[in-house]
Design a protein around this motif. Structure first.
Motif, PDB file in Angstrom:
ATOM      1  N   CYS A 168       0.804  -1.436  -0.271  1.00 41.58           N
ATOM      2  CA  CYS A 168       0.057  -0.374  -0.378  1.00 41.58           C
ATOM      3  C   CYS A 168       1.337   1.381  -0.541  1.00 41.58           C
ATOM      4  O   CYS A 168       1.697   1.268   1.049  1.00 41.58           O
ATOM      5  CB  CYS A 168      -0.510  -0.292   1.021  1.00 41.58           C
ATOM      6  N   VAL A 182      -4.040   1.583   5.276  1.00 38.91           N
ATOM      7  CA  VAL A 182      -6.067   1.470   4.830  1.00 38.91           C
ATOM      8  C   VAL A 182      -7.018   0.594   6.360  1.00 38.91           C
ATOM      9  O   VAL A 182      -5.950  -0.090   6.684  1.00 38.91           O
ATOM     10  CB  VAL A 182      -6.007   1.045   3.289  1.00 38.91           C
ATOM     11  N   CYS A 189      -2.642   5.925  -1.100  1.00 38.55           N
ATOM     12  CA  CYS A 189      -2.457   6.904  -1.631  1.00 38.55           C
ATOM     13  C   CYS A 189      -3.881   7.314  -1.486  1.00 38.55           C
ATOM     14  O   CYS A 189      -4.690   8.357  -2.137  1.00 38.55           O
ATOM     15  CB  CYS A 189      -2.606   6.985  -3.439  1.00 38.55           C
ATOM     16  N   THR A 208      -1.974  -0.069  -6.832  1.00 40.08           N
ATOM     17  CA  THR A 208      -0.895  -1.508  -6.966  1.00 40.08           C
ATOM     18  C   THR A 208      -1.675  -2.763  -6.790  1.00 40.08           C
ATOM     19  O   THR A 208      -2.891  -2.994  -6.895  1.00 40.08           O
ATOM     20  CB  THR A 208       0.013  -1.136  -5.503  1.00 40.08           C
TER      21      THR A 208
HETATM   22  S1  SF4 Z   1      -5.629   2.405  -3.336  1.00 39.21           S
HETATM   23 FE1  SF4 Z   1      -4.475   1.030  -2.686  1.00 39.21          FE
HETATM   24  S2  SF4 Z   1      -2.257   1.509  -2.678  1.00 39.21           S
HETATM   25 FE2  SF4 Z   1      -3.825   3.274  -2.094  1.00 39.21          FE
HETATM   26  S3  SF4 Z   1      -4.332   3.517  -0.275  1.00 39.21           S
HETATM   27 FE3  SF4 Z   1      -5.775   2.018  -0.997  1.00 39.21          FE
HETATM   28  S4  SF4 Z   1      -4.832  -0.250  -0.825  1.00 39.21           S
HETATM   29 FE4  SF4 Z   1      -3.840   1.930  -0.896  1.00 39.21          FE
END
Ligand code: SF4
Ligand code: SF4
Ligand code: SF4
Ligand code: FES
Length: 943
Positions: free
Chosen positions: A167, A197, A170, A222
């Protein structure tokens, strides 16, 4: 076939009509005011590197990768959060910017596991892509310092994983859950370096509030949130755009494949019904298509007590055809009939009704829409002149007041539910008319202005009371009514609803609703701006279903809420192709396009095209088929894609009717409950294995595309064609597009529809013809289809189903998000993780009176039958009302529902059954018998 890549513009589109012109890297760009610099650049194909931005959600400006320079200004603003301005000159690729971006990426990568080659998202990862785009070649900081690369993985959700070590915080997932789905299941917990998160209160995904819609997975740049199928099967190689086969929202997906395996269903941003969103069913619950229970070979047996015998298609078809012919010779031409499926394509449905009318020579065709939305067809035809809803789903974005009656959009029509909640978060007001406190009444950042918790069966009284307030308080839109409706009929109606007996105070004795709530809701609907009504089976499945539809139509006309964006009367259709099956002539009295079978000119057109004479007498409706079967005058039936034993009311009567048939042909994916009574089983084919079209609740005709070969050898339309030919009524279509061409030739509202047009435009909403070559998003703009809008008097007539000392409670039924109808598909997916059995919601007061505790097994008795299931104490229902879902055959709520039905259409009164509840030790006798029969039937099939 290649993989379809949709452009990510970085930020949402601006709806401003004012245009702004600027220069980006020497190119002149003109875009709507409010567009971000990032989006403006992308419009001309100039992709600014980004990580935290994606065009499904608002910009956030956290990653600092998208920085740009603006001439004459200092600093390097983020292009995702900076709106365009007239005349500015933007540079996106200076040396300074390149260096900053490399530095940003270096920091990200220094805290990321270096397992790209073995990562499930290898080749499908924006972090990987951006590292390449910014030209990152080394990470100066090394990987030894404090990092997150050892964090664990949450695999609790059946369909996707959360691999925390990957993670980049973002926030895209959090914002997608909030802005797109509206569930607010995710937060960023911790601070600074410790930020992570977190689903719910740091729970596993499965036990959090998450409803598994997949929006966060879609948003994640990602592999942190990634489909499990990406691990199991690998990254997809090719894709086709197709349409979900579950509910009437009709979401469009890219079916992404690797070889002939489906890797994932990705919601298509260009899909006009879903605009890139999905729910757990369409996104993930497609595993039933390859489930081991699927029957792939035809089977026959001469009696339902004998074992099935696997045979060739030829033998099965010949056997079915000879049986139908024998029955017609012995019992007469009208002794056979069939049922079309709202799950099958328009083309398949059209062929089944064509077979019945052309080969059987009668009109004994009906559809499962009989048991759900037939009152919609009737009510809207009478009042407006068209058997369909008035709007497209985009229209809700312009609504100011949304009146939801007898529908539960967040469970039954989840993607529409999310779109509606988004509008509510923007400030629209909500009125809910429902016996049960559905989620929309109170959920994160959404609260209904009014909830009218009426007693089941009193819709007509409450809607007429709303009209009473509007008329007696002078809230009628007189100009609209004078211009658009029959004024004399309006006056008669206005006098009728103004009668004191229709006042909120007078009807409280039936409805149980506080009159102040009714008055407040009526004033809000009439005066709050654009008022839109959305309704569902809680309106139609009543003895006065058609009356309520007409009462709703009256309400919209009286307030001028028809014929433009943001308003209208919108039936939320249950199954994927309910609208289409009705359009295609599935009712016994109507040819395709809702034209009566007794109309000589219409019949003549079909006779000329089909080359056979047609019966001018309407045929049997579904309940009459069962009655006639029990009486011995109806002996043979072809049922495509419906489990009528489970889905129709008064199961005992249905099973008696089915058992009396001499030839029942069932065509389905699975050996369903109805097949227990079948003599011929023809394997069905899933939506992934065939071409065709579905028509959703907005009248939107969309392509279903074949992404894999039919596992059973033939698409459903091919099997129907073989049966028709064996009956001496040859059909020789080579492709479903030819069937659509025939439909277009014979049906004025479809005249302009063709596969070529659908490929070009993506979809069209009927009417699509000479007058509207690209379809009709909003109906009745310049006048009602029938001419003047017709006000119809809606006297409240209480249902004959009454509570009393023996059956003092009212049972009403509905759906849950993770399951679909009788569960034949969803029970064969991992969706059972959320709903493994049907339960009975009961108010604490009623439970206590009966000595029932939460989780106890209870017996549910009605005049029609008994079943047993577990009780859940809930304040969602009022005292005196109990509620259950109908997804599991072993509880079969329809065993207790009665044979009362809508006066106009025979749509069963599923939503009102007087019942009694008592403690129980376990299943009733029929449930045990049912388990035995099912086990036996499956064993016979397996043998
Ligand atoms: S979208 Fe993916 S990389 Fe971005 S905060 Fe959420 S889990 Fe993390
Ligand atoms: S799957 Fe949907 S509901 Fe669940 S966390 Fe992600 S966006 Fe929210
Ligand atoms: S909302 Fe309906 S059409 Fe859309 S994915 Fe869910 S079930 Fe399919
Ligand atoms: S994409 Fe603009 S700051 Fe992240």
């Amino acid at each position: 076939m290649s993989l379809i890549h949709e452009i990510d513009y970085g930020t949402p589109v601006s709806k401003s009509e004012k245009l702004v012109t600027l220069t980006i890297d020497g190119m002149t760009v003109t875009v709507p005011e409010g567009t971000s610099i990032m989006r403006a650049a992308m419009e001309v194909g100039n992709q600014i590197p980004k990580l935290c931005a994606t065009d499904m959600i608002e910009a956030f400006g956290s990653c600092r990768l998208c920085l740009v320079e603006i001439e004459g200004r200092g600093g390097t603003p983020a292009s995702c959060t900076t709106p365009v301005m007239d005349g500015i000159v933007v540079k996106t690729q200076t040396e300074r910017l390149k260096q900053i971006r490399r530095g940003v990426m270096e920091l990200y990568i220094s805290d990321h596991p270096l397992d790209c080659l073995t990562c499930s998202a290898n080749g499908d990862c924006e972090l990987q892509d951006m590292a390449g785009v910014v030209g990152l070649r080394e990470v100066r900081y090394g990987y030894e310092g404090e990092n997150h690369t050892k964090l664990g993985k949450d695999e609790s959700n059946p369909y996707f994983t959360y691999e925390q070590s990957k993670c980049i915080v973002c926030n895209r997932c959090v914002r997608a859950c909030e802005e797109v789905q509206g569930t607010f299941a995710l937060t960023i917990s911790g601070r600074g370096f410790g930020s992570r998160v977190s689903p719910g209160m740091d729970e596993p995904f499965l036990s959090s509030e998450c409803v598994s819609c997949g929006a966060c997975v879609q948003a994640c740049p990602t592999a942190t949130l990634n489909e499990k199928a990406m691990y199991d099967i690998g990254t997809p190689e090719h894709s086709l755009v197709t349409t979900c086969a579950y509910c009437g929202v009709g979401c469009t997906f890219k079916a992404e494949m690797r070889g002939d395996e489906l890797v994932r269903m990705v919601p298509y941003k260009d899909g006009k019904a879903n605009r890139g969103h999905s729910c757990v069913k369409g996104r993930f619950a497609y595993g039933y298509a390859t489930h081991k229970d699927r029957i792939l070979k035809p089977m026959i047996r001469s009696s339902i007590h004998e074992p099935w015998k696997e045979v060739s298609y030829e033998e099965a078809i010949q056997y079915a055809a000879s049986e139908f012919k024998r029955i017609q010779e012995k019992y007469g031409r009208r002794a056979v009939g069939g049922i079309t499926s709202s799950r099958c394509t328009n083309e398949e449905t059209y062929l089944v009704q064509k077979l019945i009318r052309g080969a059987f020579g009668n009109n004994n065709v009906d559809t499962c829409a009989r048991v759900c939305h037939s009152p919609t067809g009737y009510g809207l035809l009478q009042t407006y002149g068209t058997s369909a809803g008035t709007q497209d789903f985009d229209s809700v974005e312009e609504s100011d007041v949304i009146l939801v009656i007898g529908a539960n959009p967040t469970d039954g029509h989840p993607v529409f539910g999310s779109r509606m909640k988004k509008r509510l978060r923007q400030g629209a007001r909500l009125i809910v008319v429902d016996p049960r406190r559905i989620d929309a009444v109170r959920s994160p950042h959404v609260e209904a202005a009014f909830h009218l918790p009426l007693k089941p069966g009193t819709n007509v009284a409450i809607v007429t009371a709303l009209a009473h307030v509007i008329v007696t308080e002078g809230l009628v839109n007189e100009q609209f009514v004078r211009e658009r409706c029959d004024w004399d009929e309006f006056q008669e109606w206005a006098a009728f609803v103004a009668d004191e007996r229709h006042s909120p105070e007078a009807v409280q004795k039936y409805t149980g609703v506080d009159p102040a709530l009714v008055r407040g809701a009526a004033r809000l609907y009439a005066t709050g701006g654009n008022g839109a009504i959305y309704y569902g089976l809680g309106v139609t499945e009543h003895s006065q279903g058609s009356t309520t539809v007409m009462a709703i139509a009256n309400l919209a006309m009286a307030t001028g809420n028809v014929g433009r964006n943001g308003v209208g009367v919108n039936p939320l259709r249950g199954q994927n192709n309910v609208q289409g099956s009705c359009d295609m002539g599935s009712f016994p009295h109507e040819l395709p396009g809702y034209r009566h079978i007794s109309d000589d000119a219409t019949r003549a057109a079909f006779e000329a095209m089909w080359g056979v004479p047609l019966d001018n007498e309407p045929g049997l409706r579904i309940p009459n088929m069962f009655d006639a079967a029990v009486e011995g005058t109806y002996k043979g039936m072809y049922v495509q894609g419906e489990d009528i034993l489970q889905s129709d009311p008064d199961t005992k009567h249905v099973s008696a009717g089915l058992a009396a048939l001499e030839c029942l042909v069932v065509q389905d994916l699975f050996l369903n409950e109805t097949a227990n009574y079948a003599h011929v089983f023809l394997p069905g084919c899933s939506f992934l294995e065939k071409d065709g079209t579905f028509t959703n609740a907005e009248r939107r005709i969309q392509r279903v595309r074949k992404v894999m070969a039919p596992k059973n050898g033939y698409a459903d339309w091919e099997v129907t064609q073989m049966l028709a030919s064996a009956l001496g009524f040859p059909m020789t279509y080579q492709h479903p597009s030819e069937i659509m061409d025939e439909i277009a030739t014979l049906t004025p509202t479809f005249r302009g529809v063709s596969y070529a047009k659908l490929d070009e435009l993506g979809s069209v909403q009927w009417p699509c013809n000479e007058k509207a070559p690209e379809g009709t998003p909003i109906m009745h703009i310049d006048g009602f289809v029938r001419g003047k809008g017709k006000f119809i008097l809606t006297e409240y007539v209480p249902t004959d189903e009454r509570t009393g000392p023996r059956f003092p409670l009212l049972l009403t039924t509905g759906r849950i998000l993770s399951q679909y109808n009788v569960g034949a598909q969803t029970r064969r997916t991992a969706n059972t993780a959320w709903h493994a059995e049907d339960v009975l919601e009961i108010h604490a007061h009623d439970a206590e009176n009966r000595g029932i505790r939460d989780g106890d097994f209870v017996k549910l008795d009605s005049r029609a039958g008994s079943t047993s299931l577990k009780a859940v104490i809930s304040d969602r229902v009022s005292p005196g009302v109990v509620y259950t879902t109908f997804h599991h055959p072993v509880t079969q709520a329809n065993v207790v529902t009665t044979d009362y039905s809508d006066w106009a259409t025979n749509c069963p009164e599923y939503k009102v059954t007087a019942v009694q509840i008592s403690p129980s030790n376990g299943p009733t006798q029929w449930q045990e018998d049912y388990e035995d029969l099912s086990r036996k039937s499956r064993r016979i099939a397996a043998e």
